[in-house]
Every structure is written in structure tokens, then in C-alpha cells.
Enzyme design. Sequence first.
Site, mmCIF file in Angstrom:
data_model
loop_
_atom_site.group_PDB
_atom_site.id
_atom_site.type_symbol
_atom_site.label_atom_id
_atom_site.label_comp_id
_atom_site.label_asym_id
_atom_site.label_seq_id
_atom_site.Cartn_x
_atom_site.Cartn_y
_atom_site.Cartn_z
ATOM 1 N N GLU A 1 -0.184 -9.480 -0.722
ATOM 2 C CA GLU A 1 -1.589 -9.755 -0.393
ATOM 3 C C GLU A 1 -2.240 -9.901 -1.752
ATOM 4 O O GLU A 1 -3.264 -10.715 -2.001
ATOM 5 C CB GLU A 1 -2.092 -8.739 0.369
ATOM 6 C CG GLU A 1 -1.647 -8.914 2.095
ATOM 7 C CD GLU A 1 -2.401 -7.736 2.902
ATOM 8 O OE1 GLU A 1 -2.011 -6.764 2.680
ATOM 9 O OE2 GLU A 1 -3.218 -8.144 3.602
ATOM 10 N N ALA B 1 0.874 -1.006 -0.141
ATOM 11 C CA ALA B 1 0.137 -0.069 -0.143
ATOM 12 C C ALA B 1 0.922 1.341 -0.018
ATOM 13 O O ALA B 1 2.000 1.176 0.522
ATOM 14 C CB ALA B 1 -0.832 -0.119 1.164
ATOM 15 N N GLY C 1 0.591 -5.271 1.011
ATOM 16 C CA GLY C 1 -0.438 -5.134 0.234
ATOM 17 C C GLY C 1 0.084 -5.941 -1.240
ATOM 18 O O GLY C 1 -0.933 -6.436 -1.989
ATOM 19 N N GLU D 1 3.698 -5.434 7.391
ATOM 20 C CA GLU D 1 2.847 -4.308 7.992
ATOM 21 C C GLU D 1 3.014 -4.275 9.366
ATOM 22 O O GLU D 1 2.986 -3.006 9.892
ATOM 23 C CB GLU D 1 1.240 -4.669 7.804
ATOM 24 C CG GLU D 1 0.761 -4.396 6.257
ATOM 25 C CD GLU D 1 1.009 -6.065 5.500
ATOM 26 O OE1 GLU D 1 1.983 -6.849 5.862
ATOM 27 O OE2 GLU D 1 0.430 -6.178 4.478
#
Length: 715
Positions: A103, A61, A100, A123
Site C-alpha cells: 500500500e 504493518a 501495508g 491482509e
Amino acid sequence: MAELSLVSGSVGLITLQSPPVNALSAAVRRGIVDTMQRAVSDPKVRSVVICGQNGVFCGGADIREFGSTMTGPPLVPMIHAIEAADKPVVAAIEGSALGGGLELALGCHYRISHAKARLGLPEVTLGLLPAAGGSQRLPRLIGVPAALDLITTGRHVTAAEALKLGFVDQVTDQNTVEAAVQFALSVVGQSLESRRISSLPCPCPVDVDALFEGVMQRVRQSARGAIAPVACVQAVRAAATLPYAQGMQREQELMATLFTSGQARALQYCFFSQRAVSRWSMPSGARWDTCKPKPVTKAAVIGLGTMGRGITVALAQAGLSVVAVETQPQQLKAGQRAVSDMLERAAQRLGVPSAVQGVRYSQELQAVADAHLVIEAVFEDMALKEQLFKQLSSICKPDTLLCTNTSALDIDHLASQTHRPQQVVGMHFFAPAHVMKLLEVVYGPRSAPQAVATAMALGKRMGKVSVAVGNCRGFVGNRMLMPYVEEALFLLEEGATPETVDHALEEFGFPMGVFRMSDLSGLDVGWRVRKAAGLVEPGKMSRVRQGRRYSPLGDLLCEQGRFGQKTGQGWYLYETPGSREARPDPWLHSFLEEYRARQGLVSRRIDSQEVQERCLYALINEGFNILQESIAAGPEDIDMIYVFGYGWPRHRGGPMFYASQVGLPRVLQRLEHYQQLHPDVPHLQPSSLLWRLVSSGSPPIHRWREVIRKPHSAL
Ligand SMILES: CC/C=C/CC(=O)SCCNC(=O)CCNC(=O)[C@H](O)C(C)(C)COP(=O)(O)OP(=O)(O)OC[C@H]1O[C@@H](n2cnc3c(N)ncnc32)[C@H](O)[C@@H]1OP(=O)(O)O
């Protein structure tokens, strides 16, 4: 931004385009949603490959978006849509697939990785958890214990380890995108049911409760008050015990708490600050982007004590050819053995060739003559260092950089012993020098910007977080430590014990309180420094020295031969000299009582709040003085020094960030309060910069520099 192209006739290739790491910004997420929709509905496309531009899959992210309201399509439904696609989707992982990014790859049906890629769910290091389904999918794919390890530590793994753990399907050392395209072509028409990780059951250990209790206990202990690792365990537990949809709900709830927490803000501040400190500047206006470092391939280290050995190891591991000079034959022999052992062990651990051959040893100072850079690491004695710098000045080539590893002595004075003061800088390593990440690069008023650039570049090569700072007593780290340690001693005089002080500091998040730390590093170290500063008056108990409050407690213990762990006695008692387990010492408690009685001091109860405020605010106050004097260019520099060199808990962001979170008016008010109670303690006098910041409306930390630079009058 993401682009869709058709390759090999039927493969839809989606390329993420957001340099430098293809972070999942709103624009990239929009691009993925849009290109996926087009690929799925295009009859020419029979399979899809997702890759990243410029050899990086995706760095996760976009952390820069976290501080503002999130816009654009959210990650979770975007990844669900990829997983639900009825055409096979393959992730082509090069460079990094982190957070992310991984993910997203876990939402794909297959993952092909380049051998050099690094994968992970970091994270937790940003105060978060993998909340785009990562905490639910990874345990389903690789099992609970392995997922817990990756998610709670945030460590990056190699492609080989990812393959072994089972979350990549193939590793290649060829062109990853081409390999992924071939792979995508080969799986067209195969059932995707078993490839949708969210539909898989989570392989569950027999005794889930016992497993999670054990893990939670370990995680809480090592987290030192950080909340994200605990939430990560809770999320994985949800994966192990709940159906996927409920697990996802739990993941989102936990993330909601973390996302807005002060800890997440602190950790994200650390992420950017760690990178920002490499963009150094000096008060003269010289900067990282206007100075080219000089190439350094040959280095020399003088002195093979503990520091010299570690520095030699760090330089050799960075690929430099090193000559280590030690004039004492016994010390040379012992040093050579220790350096070789450390290099061999590290090589074995990392599975790389040993750098032992890169180090030469000599008893002669002349051996440093052809080095590009010399680091002096001899005993902390100004006369000895003066003499050495004079010699180096005539032995070394005129453009050789002369560096000192002193932790407090005046760099400018050492520079003045040479014919090349512009080539002299401090390179202040922290023990053990080959392990600790921090390097203070200290410039004097005459240090050339290129000398600073060269030392900073060398620090980076050694894998250090290097921070450029100005010259003053103790530089940044040790200068701020002085009031912290002094306050701790004053608290003992007023009624605290080493245990109560250490407990409060450890509760704050330090790995060790000030007294346990002092026992570990040796009380004699500070004693020598105080002696050199003319502060020690043997056998005397006076509590005012050089016109200010002074505590002779440390000196009195040293006079009794209590140097800490190495002598088995210090602020605590140890089973045997050298053992590590600190036990409260009844002798010390009576010694403190007698001391107070002889001084006429009335003992009072001191709570954790007072310990934390007095020790930490005194340290922070010195940080403001340092900023005011431009010894550090910005608060980030101070914070990274404390996080990487002094055990400041990263989830509290560093002392200056912590002050900004507590609120500058509150810090000022508490300093004033303690100063009124202890008017004889100058370090409790609030810094004028703190005053100015408060009267400027306490701007957020990223705007402090504007106030620091604003011309001000002392009137
Ligand atoms: C909805 C919430 C969901 C959260 C899930 C997440 O994904 S959180 C983010 C998880 N990702 C990470 O923690 C990865 C962070 N990045 C890195 O570890 C490294 O940058 C890297 C990807 C391994 C690359 O390392 P390298 O040494 O090559 O470069 P730098 O670290 O110097 O980075 C270059 C610049 O890129 C900036 N940057 C890196 N990652 C991000 C990111 N995820 N978001 C925004 N910006 C990122 C980095 O800050 C550097 O720029 P500077 O201007 O120098 O700061």
C-alpha cells in the site's frame, strides 16, 4: 526508523530500517513521515526513492502492534502525503512488498521491482482488509476482477505477474535501488497527475451488480464463515461504485469491524504460532537453538503405497536424492509410474525442471544402505514394522536416522527393535503427503535431540509446518480425533443422523463433517485400528467394551462392506463407487432406527449446539490432557496440528485458541454438564489441566505454559 540520504546529487533515498522485514511499526511510520517532509522541503532533492534495508522492502504493518493501542502516525495520511508530493517518489521493491508495504508502494508514483520480489495484499489472511487505501487504489490501477482476486485470496505474486497486471512499472534483476535511482532521475519534471492512483477513475465492468453478486457468492462459499473475505469484496465494490473519498470511508468502516474481531485475533495468532512451532523443545530441556541438525542429502522411502508415493515426491521436490524401495513388483511398477507422473505434473505447473531423475527404485532393502535418513511407510502393522526396523538396524550406517510414518503405533517400541533407539523418530505425514502442509515429528523417550532437529529441518526443507510431539497412542492429532469421532457416533445412537452432525461441524467451519470425512478416507481404516486394539466383536452389538461406552456402529457398517466412497456406500450413498457426491441414505436412516430400537435407545432431537459442544469440547479436553502430559510443548503446537492437518478453520485459531475464546470456565462447565449426562464416557471427564487453568483465573493462552509447568499435587 527510516533514514534519508542524498544520492546521485538530487535523489532523496529513504531507507526503512526495522529488521527482519521492515514492518511499519510506529517508529518506522514516524521515520517515513519525518524523512518525507525533509525530502519534500529540501531544494537539493528533486525526486525520492523509498527502499528497505537488507534486501526487503516492507512486510507490511507491524502485526505485533495490533493487540495494543496504536500509537504514532497513522498509515493512511502518511501514504496520502507521499502521493500528494510534488516530487516524483519511486518505490524500490526488493524481497517483499506485502500488505501495508505494498500500500505504501501504491502511494508512490512509480514502482520498480526486483525480479525475485514477492508482492501482495495478504491482509485477508490476518482477518483484515487492505485498509491503507489498498482496496481503493489497486482496483483503480489493475481493474476490479484482478484486484478482487489478489485482495480476497491474499496471494503473493511474482514481480513478473505484478508487471503483467500493471502494478509495477519495471522489473530488474540488477541492483533495484540503483535502478530506481536512475528511474527517479529520468522522471524529474514530468507531470505526476496520472501517477496519483487515488485520482484515477476505477475501470468498471459493465454489469457491476452481476459481477459482485457472483463473486460474493463464491467468496462466501469458500470462506467457511470467515468474515474478512466478505469485507474485502465489499471494500472493492466501494472502489468500483463510489468516489475515492467515500470509498476510503467505507474501507475504514469495514476495517474497524474486522480489526477488533475474534477472527482477526485468531488468524494473527495462527500467523505467529506457525512460526513459533519451529522453535521446538522437548521435556528433557533440549531445544531447537541448542541442537544442530545433521545434513541429509540422501533419503530412502520404504513402501510405495499412497503414503510412500507422496513422501517420495515431497523429498524429491525438496532436492534430495531418494531411493524408493517396494518389495512387491506390481506395486513397485505402479508406484514408480505414479511418482513420476506427480513429479512431472508439478514441474510443469511450477515451470521448474522435473525431479524425476532424483528418484531411484529398488525391490531390495539393501538399496537403502547409504541413505542418511530412511522413512518407513509400509502397511500399518506392528509385526511388519518390527521386522523392518530390525533389518534396517543392521543394513544402515550407524548414524542413519530411522523414521516411521506410522500414524499411531508406538515409536518407542519400534526404536527398541534397533541397536540405535536414539536415531529413531516418527515422521507422521498426512495424505496426500506431498500436498498436506503438516508433519508431526514424534520423539520417543530415547530419541536424540539431534534426530529431532534433523527431522524438523527436513520437514522445513519440504515446505512443511513441522511440529515436534511426544510419543503416545495417536500422537497429538489422531489422539484428539478419537473422542471427537466417538462423540459423533454416540450422537447417532442418541438420535442424530450423519447429515445433522456433519452440518453442524461444517457450519462451524470444517471443510467436511466427521462422517463425510470418514467416507472419504475409508471406514475400514479405523476398523483395522479398532481390531488391532481388540475392540471389535464381530456381529455383536454390545455398547460397553474394555470397561467404557463404545459404539459398534462403524464396525457394523464395515461388516456389511460399507467402506465409504470407494464402495459407493458408507455413512452416505454415492452414485457409483469412487464418486464424491454424498447423498443421504434412507437405508442408513432405517438401520439407525432399528439399531436404536434393538438397543432400547430413545431417539431425541439433537441440535447444532450440542453436536458442536460434544464433539469439539471432547477433542479440546484431550488437548488439555496432552498438554498436561507434555506430549505437546504448548497450545500453539496443538493448534497448528489441527489447522494444517485436520481442517480446523483457521479463522477460529485451532482448538486450544478456540477454547480460550469461548472461555475456559464455559468449556469446563459444559464438559461437566455432559459428563453428568454420560458418566460412562471417560473423555468427557474434564482434564485436570483445564481445572487448574480455570482455578488460576483462566489466563490468556500465551500464559498457559506458566500454569502447565507449575508443579502441582494430584491430591
Ligand atoms: C492498520 C492495519 C494495517 C494492516 C495492513 C497490513 O500490512 S497487515 C500485515 C500484512 N503483511 C503480511 O501479512 C506479511 C507477513 N509476513 C510474511 O508473510 C513473511 O514474514 C515475509 C515478509 C514474506 C518474510 O518471510 P520469511 O519466511 O523470510 O520470514 P518469517 O515469516 O519467518 O518472518 C521473520 C520474522 O518476522 C516476523 N514478521 C514478519 N512479518 C511481520 C509483520 N508484518 N509484523 C510483525 N512481524 C513480522 C515474523 O513473525 C518472524 O518473527 P518470529 O519471531 O519468528 O515470529
